[in-house]
Design a protein around this motif. Sequence first.
Motif, PDB file in Angstrom:
ATOM      1  N   VAL A 157       0.871  -1.186   0.000  1.00 19.45           N
ATOM      2  CA  VAL A 157       0.000   0.000   0.000  1.00 19.45           C
ATOM      3  C   VAL A 157       0.905   1.233   0.000  1.00 19.45           C
ATOM      4  O   VAL A 157       1.938   1.242   0.681  1.00 19.45           O
ATOM      5  CB  VAL A 157      -0.898   0.020   1.266  1.00 19.45           C
ATOM      6  CG1 VAL A 157      -1.791   1.261   1.266  1.00 19.45           C
ATOM      7  CG2 VAL A 157      -1.742  -1.248   1.357  1.00 19.45           C
ATOM      8  N   LEU A 158       0.498   2.261  -0.772  1.00 20.15           N
ATOM      9  CA  LEU A 158       1.324   3.475  -0.846  1.00 20.15           C
ATOM     10  C   LEU A 158       0.438   4.721  -0.727  1.00 20.15           C
ATOM     11  O   LEU A 158      -0.627   4.791  -1.334  1.00 20.15           O
ATOM     12  CB  LEU A 158       2.099   3.502  -2.162  1.00 20.15           C
ATOM     13  CG  LEU A 158       3.072   4.679  -2.367  1.00 20.15           C
ATOM     14  CD1 LEU A 158       4.346   4.207  -3.082  1.00 20.15           C
ATOM     15  CD2 LEU A 158       2.435   5.830  -3.139  1.00 20.15           C
ATOM     16  N   VAL A 159       0.901   5.652   0.079  1.00 23.76           N
ATOM     17  CA  VAL A 159       0.255   6.965   0.154  1.00 23.76           C
ATOM     18  C   VAL A 159       1.277   8.007  -0.283  1.00 23.76           C
ATOM     19  O   VAL A 159       2.335   8.151   0.341  1.00 23.76           O
ATOM     20  CB  VAL A 159      -0.252   7.274   1.579  1.00 23.76           C
ATOM     21  CG1 VAL A 159      -0.949   8.637   1.596  1.00 23.76           C
ATOM     22  CG2 VAL A 159      -1.210   6.187   2.071  1.00 23.76           C
ATOM     23  N   ASP A 160       0.963   8.695  -1.383  1.00 23.74           N
ATOM     24  CA  ASP A 160       1.831   9.752  -1.899  1.00 23.74           C
ATOM     25  C   ASP A 160       1.308  11.073  -1.340  1.00 23.74           C
ATOM     26  O   ASP A 160       0.248  11.544  -1.736  1.00 23.74           O
ATOM     27  CB  ASP A 160       1.796   9.735  -3.429  1.00 23.74           C
ATOM     28  CG  ASP A 160       2.781  10.734  -4.030  1.00 23.74           C
ATOM     29  OD1 ASP A 160       3.684  11.195  -3.306  1.00 23.74           O
ATOM     30  OD2 ASP A 160       2.643  11.046  -5.230  1.00 23.74           O
ATOM     31  N   MET A 161       2.056  11.638  -0.399  1.00 24.98           N
ATOM     32  CA  MET A 161       1.560  12.764   0.406  1.00 24.98           C
ATOM     33  C   MET A 161       2.074  14.097  -0.140  1.00 24.98           C
ATOM     34  O   MET A 161       3.263  14.402  -0.036  1.00 24.98           O
ATOM     35  CB  MET A 161       1.983  12.568   1.867  1.00 24.98           C
ATOM     36  CG  MET A 161       1.393  11.291   2.474  1.00 24.98           C
ATOM     37  SD  MET A 161       2.144  10.808   4.058  1.00 24.98           S
ATOM     38  CE  MET A 161       1.564  12.122   5.125  1.00 24.98           C
ATOM     39  N   TRP A 176      -8.698   9.690  -5.424  1.00 31.17           N
ATOM     40  CA  TRP A 176      -8.978   8.254  -5.520  1.00 31.17           C
ATOM     41  C   TRP A 176      -8.839   7.890  -6.993  1.00 31.17           C
ATOM     42  O   TRP A 176      -9.735   8.121  -7.789  1.00 31.17           O
ATOM     43  CB  TRP A 176     -10.383   7.948  -4.999  1.00 31.17           C
ATOM     44  CG  TRP A 176     -10.810   6.531  -5.222  1.00 31.17           C
ATOM     45  CD1 TRP A 176     -10.034   5.420  -5.167  1.00 31.17           C
ATOM     46  CD2 TRP A 176     -12.127   6.073  -5.557  1.00 31.17           C
ATOM     47  NE1 TRP A 176     -10.770   4.293  -5.434  1.00 31.17           N
ATOM     48  CE2 TRP A 176     -12.060   4.673  -5.676  1.00 31.17           C
ATOM     49  CE3 TRP A 176     -13.355   6.720  -5.755  1.00 31.17           C
ATOM     50  CZ2 TRP A 176     -13.183   3.901  -6.003  1.00 31.17           C
ATOM     51  CZ3 TRP A 176     -14.464   5.957  -6.075  1.00 31.17           C
ATOM     52  CH2 TRP A 176     -14.374   4.566  -6.194  1.00 31.17           C
ATOM     53  N   MET A 177      -7.689   7.336  -7.344  1.00 36.17           N
ATOM     54  CA  MET A 177      -7.406   7.018  -8.742  1.00 36.17           C
ATOM     55  C   MET A 177      -7.983   5.655  -9.091  1.00 36.17           C
ATOM     56  O   MET A 177      -7.717   4.664  -8.413  1.00 36.17           O
ATOM     57  CB  MET A 177      -5.888   7.015  -8.969  1.00 36.17           C
ATOM     58  CG  MET A 177      -5.259   8.389  -8.809  1.00 36.17           C
ATOM     59  SD  MET A 177      -3.448   8.313  -8.725  1.00 36.17           S
ATOM     60  CE  MET A 177      -3.202   7.625  -7.097  1.00 36.17           C
ATOM     61  N   LEU A 216       3.653   9.003  -9.139  1.00 39.23           N
ATOM     62  CA  LEU A 216       4.058   7.973  -8.178  1.00 39.23           C
ATOM     63  C   LEU A 216       2.880   7.086  -7.770  1.00 39.23           C
ATOM     64  O   LEU A 216       2.979   5.857  -7.792  1.00 39.23           O
ATOM     65  CB  LEU A 216       4.683   8.636  -6.941  1.00 39.23           C
ATOM     66  CG  LEU A 216       4.993   7.700  -5.777  1.00 39.23           C
ATOM     67  CD1 LEU A 216       5.992   6.610  -6.176  1.00 39.23           C
ATOM     68  CD2 LEU A 216       5.526   8.494  -4.585  1.00 39.23           C
ATOM     69  N   GLY A 217       1.765   7.715  -7.379  1.00 37.02           N
ATOM     70  CA  GLY A 217       0.614   6.924  -6.953  1.00 37.02           C
ATOM     71  C   GLY A 217       0.120   6.012  -8.061  1.00 37.02           C
ATOM     72  O   GLY A 217      -0.207   4.844  -7.837  1.00 37.02           O
ATOM     73  N   ILE A 228      -3.091   5.920  -2.981  1.00 42.05           N
ATOM     74  CA  ILE A 228      -3.811   7.182  -3.102  1.00 42.05           C
ATOM     75  C   ILE A 228      -2.802   8.322  -3.095  1.00 42.05           C
ATOM     76  O   ILE A 228      -1.649   8.148  -2.682  1.00 42.05           O
ATOM     77  CB  ILE A 228      -4.825   7.413  -1.949  1.00 42.05           C
ATOM     78  CG1 ILE A 228      -4.130   7.344  -0.578  1.00 42.05           C
ATOM     79  CG2 ILE A 228      -5.982   6.420  -2.037  1.00 42.05           C
ATOM     80  CD1 ILE A 228      -4.985   7.837   0.570  1.00 42.05           C
ATOM     81  N   THR A 229      -3.265   9.482  -3.561  1.00 38.32           N
ATOM     82  CA  THR A 229      -2.482  10.707  -3.467  1.00 38.32           C
ATOM     83  C   THR A 229      -3.271  11.687  -2.611  1.00 38.32           C
ATOM     84  O   THR A 229      -4.468  11.859  -2.812  1.00 38.32           O
ATOM     85  CB  THR A 229      -2.229  11.302  -4.868  1.00 38.32           C
ATOM     86  OG1 THR A 229      -1.508  10.347  -5.643  1.00 38.32           O
ATOM     87  CG2 THR A 229      -1.429  12.594  -4.778  1.00 38.32           C
ATOM     88  N   THR A 230      -2.581  12.292  -1.645  1.00 37.70           N
ATOM     89  CA  THR A 230      -3.255  13.213  -0.743  1.00 37.70           C
ATOM     90  C   THR A 230      -2.655  14.608  -0.883  1.00 37.70           C
ATOM     91  O   THR A 230      -1.489  14.762  -1.250  1.00 37.70           O
ATOM     92  CB  THR A 230      -3.132  12.742   0.714  1.00 37.70           C
ATOM     93  OG1 THR A 230      -1.741  12.687   1.078  1.00 37.70           O
ATOM     94  CG2 THR A 230      -3.745  11.357   0.879  1.00 37.70           C
ATOM     95  N   GLU A 231      -3.477  15.610  -0.572  1.00 41.15           N
ATOM     96  CA  GLU A 231      -3.061  17.018  -0.673  1.00 41.15           C
ATOM     97  C   GLU A 231      -3.538  17.732   0.588  1.00 41.15           C
ATOM     98  O   GLU A 231      -4.742  17.918   0.771  1.00 41.15           O
ATOM     99  CB  GLU A 231      -3.715  17.678  -1.898  1.00 41.15           C
ATOM    100  CG  GLU A 231      -3.422  16.996  -3.234  1.00 41.15           C
ATOM    101  CD  GLU A 231      -2.167  17.518  -3.907  1.00 41.15           C
ATOM    102  OE1 GLU A 231      -1.526  18.428  -3.353  1.00 41.15           O
ATOM    103  OE2 GLU A 231      -1.823  17.001  -4.982  1.00 41.15           O
TER     104      GLU A 231
END
Length: 348
Positions: A157-161, A176-177, A216-217, A228-231
């Motif tokens: 699992v990966l979170v790109d922050m 949410w890709m 990356l995500g 997921i990618t978060t902002e």
Amino acid sequence: MKRIFGIALAAVIGLSCGPASGQDFVLGPLKVAKGDMRSGMLPVPERDGIGTSIPVTVINGANRGPVLALVAGVHGYEYPPILASYRLKTAVNPKTLSGTVIIVHIANLPSFQKRTVYYNPSDGKNLNRVFPGDPQGTLSQRIAHVLTKEVVDRCDVLVDMHCGDGNEALIPYSYWMLSDDKALDARTHDLALAFGLRHIIIDGTRTKDPADSKYLGNTALLRGKAAITTEAGLLGRIDEESIVRNVEGALSVLRHLRMLTGRPLAPADPVWIDKYEVVNSATDGLFTAKAGMGDMVTEGQIVGVVEDYAGDVREEVRAPFAGILLYIIGTPPTSKGEPLFEVGRIKK
Ligand SMILES: [Zn+2]
């Protein structure tokens, strides 16, 4: 932000455990015994005398579980995720952790060191457009390659922050890709909720080519990993609220994955965004915003103006459709082809 407990945990049960969980975990020069934590630098090999390294921490839990990668600093001027990543070293106890956490503190160290938005100062490339990278390429491409091989390929699992870059006024939201795999989409749906940001973009726009995954995500997703990618954060600030939001989001993901005990947090009233568009500048000049981050705009509404270097208005930039302003440039410089703002349409 209002929150409630209660994301269904069923979707995480299918997670595989990384092969190294419950044993020594080796990442670059780091060998981390179970129940232990180590920090160090992941080398990015030199070419033509130019190289760098990536600050990382591995928290190898005493108990078995998935491998979670938390990546900050793909853009080096995005400080709250970076600072949050260091706080997680004291917030997560390896003795009580199930599984392994790989924390990438500053993925793009050259950008951090030179304080650049968007681009790596060495090659002028945006790291988050060159994945999965190339070991024979420029510095950004080589950083991407190391991250793909050492982090993406090693995690479940990966979170790109991310957050608003040094010039971006941004409200917190997650991407949410979507993939072509419904089961994976269900997992990433719950992952996006678990990070706790109220606005979530349903994003079907990313390339499906693993050899040119760009982000990356998306790179993790195209390799079958939940990502997921978060902002959360803005304008180069280090406000406590944004830092805490990133720390809490990461810890909530750890609980969602049952790597820590306790219930994950999720927004009480998530706002789903089913269409979005980044509006770019058609010309170089100075940008003045006519609306603010989080504002609701109507189709055709003037969101900002671009003046040339003589001070004459060259462009009135309008909203392409009605929606919420997810981010808008908060400083004057604008360059042709670069983002001015992003509008999201709220799902009915
Ligand atoms: Zn970013």
